[in-house]
Write a protein that holds these residues in place. Structure first.
Motif, PDB file in Angstrom:
ATOM      1  N   VAL A  42      23.521  41.749  -6.195  1.00 54.99           N
ATOM      2  CA  VAL A  42      22.693  41.555  -7.382  1.00 54.99           C
ATOM      3  C   VAL A  42      23.590  40.967  -8.463  1.00 54.99           C
ATOM      4  O   VAL A  42      24.654  41.514  -8.763  1.00 54.99           O
ATOM      5  CB  VAL A  42      22.083  42.887  -7.866  1.00 54.99           C
ATOM      6  N   SER A  43      23.161  39.858  -9.056  1.00 53.93           N
ATOM      7  CA  SER A  43      23.955  39.207 -10.098  1.00 53.93           C
ATOM      8  C   SER A  43      23.807  39.936 -11.427  1.00 53.93           C
ATOM      9  O   SER A  43      22.923  40.791 -11.591  1.00 53.93           O
ATOM     10  CB  SER A  43      23.516  37.757 -10.279  1.00 53.93           C
ATOM     11  N   ASN A  45      34.416  53.411 -11.210  1.00 52.25           N
ATOM     12  CA  ASN A  45      35.818  53.212 -11.590  1.00 52.25           C
ATOM     13  C   ASN A  45      36.065  51.901 -12.331  1.00 52.25           C
ATOM     14  O   ASN A  45      37.205  51.484 -12.478  1.00 52.25           O
ATOM     15  CB  ASN A  45      36.745  53.285 -10.373  1.00 52.25           C
ATOM     16  N   ASN A  46      34.995  51.225 -12.747  1.00 54.13           N
ATOM     17  CA  ASN A  46      35.112  49.917 -13.418  1.00 54.13           C
ATOM     18  C   ASN A  46      35.966  48.953 -12.610  1.00 54.13           C
ATOM     19  O   ASN A  46      36.746  48.188 -13.167  1.00 54.13           O
ATOM     20  CB  ASN A  46      35.658  50.088 -14.835  1.00 54.13           C
ATOM     21  N   GLU A  47      35.813  49.007 -11.302  1.00 53.32           N
ATOM     22  CA  GLU A  47      36.582  48.151 -10.401  1.00 53.32           C
ATOM     23  C   GLU A  47      35.650  47.383  -9.481  1.00 53.32           C
ATOM     24  O   GLU A  47      34.488  47.736  -9.320  1.00 53.32           O
ATOM     25  CB  GLU A  47      37.530  48.993  -9.528  1.00 53.32           C
ATOM     26  N   GLU A  48      36.191  46.355  -8.858  1.00 51.91           N
ATOM     27  CA  GLU A  48      35.488  45.645  -7.803  1.00 51.91           C
ATOM     28  C   GLU A  48      36.097  46.075  -6.473  1.00 51.91           C
ATOM     29  O   GLU A  48      37.297  46.324  -6.386  1.00 51.91           O
ATOM     30  CB  GLU A  48      35.620  44.129  -7.974  1.00 51.91           C
ATOM     31  N   TYR A  49      35.251  46.177  -5.471  1.00 50.48           N
ATOM     32  CA  TYR A  49      35.692  46.576  -4.135  1.00 50.48           C
ATOM     33  C   TYR A  49      35.154  45.569  -3.127  1.00 50.48           C
ATOM     34  O   TYR A  49      34.077  45.005  -3.326  1.00 50.48           O
ATOM     35  CB  TYR A  49      35.136  47.960  -3.767  1.00 50.48           C
ATOM     36  N   SER A  50      35.871  45.398  -2.017  1.00 51.53           N
ATOM     37  CA  SER A  50      35.304  44.597  -0.938  1.00 51.53           C
ATOM     38  C   SER A  50      34.254  45.458  -0.249  1.00 51.53           C
ATOM     39  O   SER A  50      34.335  46.686  -0.241  1.00 51.53           O
ATOM     40  CB  SER A  50      36.385  44.150   0.055  1.00 51.53           C
ATOM     41  N   PHE A  51      33.263  44.819   0.308  1.00 53.35           N
ATOM     42  CA  PHE A  51      32.243  45.539   1.068  1.00 53.35           C
ATOM     43  C   PHE A  51      32.894  46.100   2.331  1.00 53.35           C
ATOM     44  O   PHE A  51      32.682  47.246   2.696  1.00 53.35           O
ATOM     45  CB  PHE A  51      31.103  44.578   1.421  1.00 53.35           C
ATOM     46  N   PRO A  58      28.373  43.616 -15.107  1.00 53.11           N
ATOM     47  CA  PRO A  58      28.912  42.306 -15.473  1.00 53.11           C
ATOM     48  C   PRO A  58      29.358  41.492 -14.252  1.00 53.11           C
ATOM     49  O   PRO A  58      29.350  40.278 -14.270  1.00 53.11           O
ATOM     50  CB  PRO A  58      30.110  42.615 -16.373  1.00 53.11           C
ATOM     51  N   GLU A  59      29.731  42.193 -13.190  1.00 49.51           N
ATOM     52  CA  GLU A  59      30.114  41.527 -11.952  1.00 49.51           C
ATOM     53  C   GLU A  59      28.954  41.646 -10.954  1.00 49.51           C
ATOM     54  O   GLU A  59      28.028  42.407 -11.156  1.00 49.51           O
ATOM     55  CB  GLU A  59      31.373  42.171 -11.355  1.00 49.51           C
ATOM     56  N   TRP A  60      28.996  40.869  -9.895  1.00 50.96           N
ATOM     57  CA  TRP A  60      27.990  41.003  -8.846  1.00 50.96           C
ATOM     58  C   TRP A  60      28.072  42.408  -8.269  1.00 50.96           C
ATOM     59  O   TRP A  60      29.160  42.971  -8.140  1.00 50.96           O
ATOM     60  CB  TRP A  60      28.248  39.975  -7.745  1.00 50.96           C
ATOM     61  N   MET A  61      26.920  42.988  -7.913  1.00 53.06           N
ATOM     62  CA  MET A  61      26.861  44.357  -7.409  1.00 53.06           C
ATOM     63  C   MET A  61      26.376  44.362  -5.962  1.00 53.06           C
ATOM     64  O   MET A  61      25.326  43.788  -5.644  1.00 53.06           O
ATOM     65  CB  MET A  61      25.906  45.182  -8.279  1.00 53.06           C
ATOM     66  N   TRP A  62      27.135  45.031  -5.079  1.00 50.02           N
ATOM     67  CA  TRP A  62      26.784  45.106  -3.673  1.00 50.02           C
ATOM     68  C   TRP A  62      25.493  45.888  -3.441  1.00 50.02           C
ATOM     69  O   TRP A  62      25.220  46.869  -4.111  1.00 50.02           O
ATOM     70  CB  TRP A  62      27.876  45.822  -2.879  1.00 50.02           C
TER      71      TRP A  62
END
Length: 182
Positions: free
Chosen positions: A143-144, A42-48, A120-124
């Motif tokens: 992962v950066s 979804n091209n979004e960031e989520y909290s773990f 582009p963002e950190w990946m859980w």
């Protein structure tokens, strides 16, 4: 159109399914094709985890994947995969879960690194940094954008690249057959 079993795809090849682009990591895992979404879901960031806990089995991210993405992909199209939540220091108190949609562990990231997309963002990942003496913890491995592993609080935001083991019995590739004249 030529129809083939998706098991013919090699590591690194891409395919489309249910509106998402996927990258094959391994064509022989749990009897199916292990693939990862080619971009952030979804091209979004989520909290773990909304409560800040680093246990993937209890995380809000896992619930979101199972409740929102799995119905889109369809259970019959996917094969269950055991997700190992051993901590970075080897502590295995969180055990494993078996899911049809999941995120990679650090060990899986290392194994398939050359084909895992860098977001582009950190990946859980599902790997906790450590498990405290009380059986909890708040830091998770990520992962950066450059491919390095780091850790971050589970309540923070990160990119999500879901992975699945696709069932080759239910999914077929449709390739264009091109005529070539001599």
């Amino acid at each position: 159109m030529k129809e083939e079993n998706i098991g013919v795809l090699s590591a690194g090849e891409r395919f489309g399914f249910k509106g998402f682009e996927w990258i094959v990591l391994d064509n022989n895992v749990d009897g199916g094709v292990l693939a990862i979404m080619a971009s952030a879901w979804n091209n979004e960031e989520y909290s773990f985890d909304d409560d800040g806990c680093n246990n993937y089995a209890k995380s809000s991210l896992r619930r979101k994947l199972l409740n929102e993405l799995l119905p889109v992909l369809g259970e019959d199209n996917l094969i269950p995969h055991e997700v190992d939540m051993v901590a970075d220091n080897g502590d295995d108190r969180y055990g494993t879960v078996t899911d049809r949609v999941f995120i990679l562990s650090c060990d899986e990231y290392r194994k398939y690194r050359k084909h895992v997309p860098l977001l582009p963002e950190w990946m859980w990942t599902c790997t906790p940094w450590y498990i405290s003496d009380t059986g909890g913890g708040s830091s998770v491995r990520l992962v950066s954008a450059g491919g390095n592993l780091g850790s971050y609080g589970a309540g923070g935001g990160g990119g999500v690249a879901p992975a699945c083991v696709f069932n080759p019995k239910n999914l077929k590739l449709h390739r264009q057959v091109q005529m070539v004249e001599a």
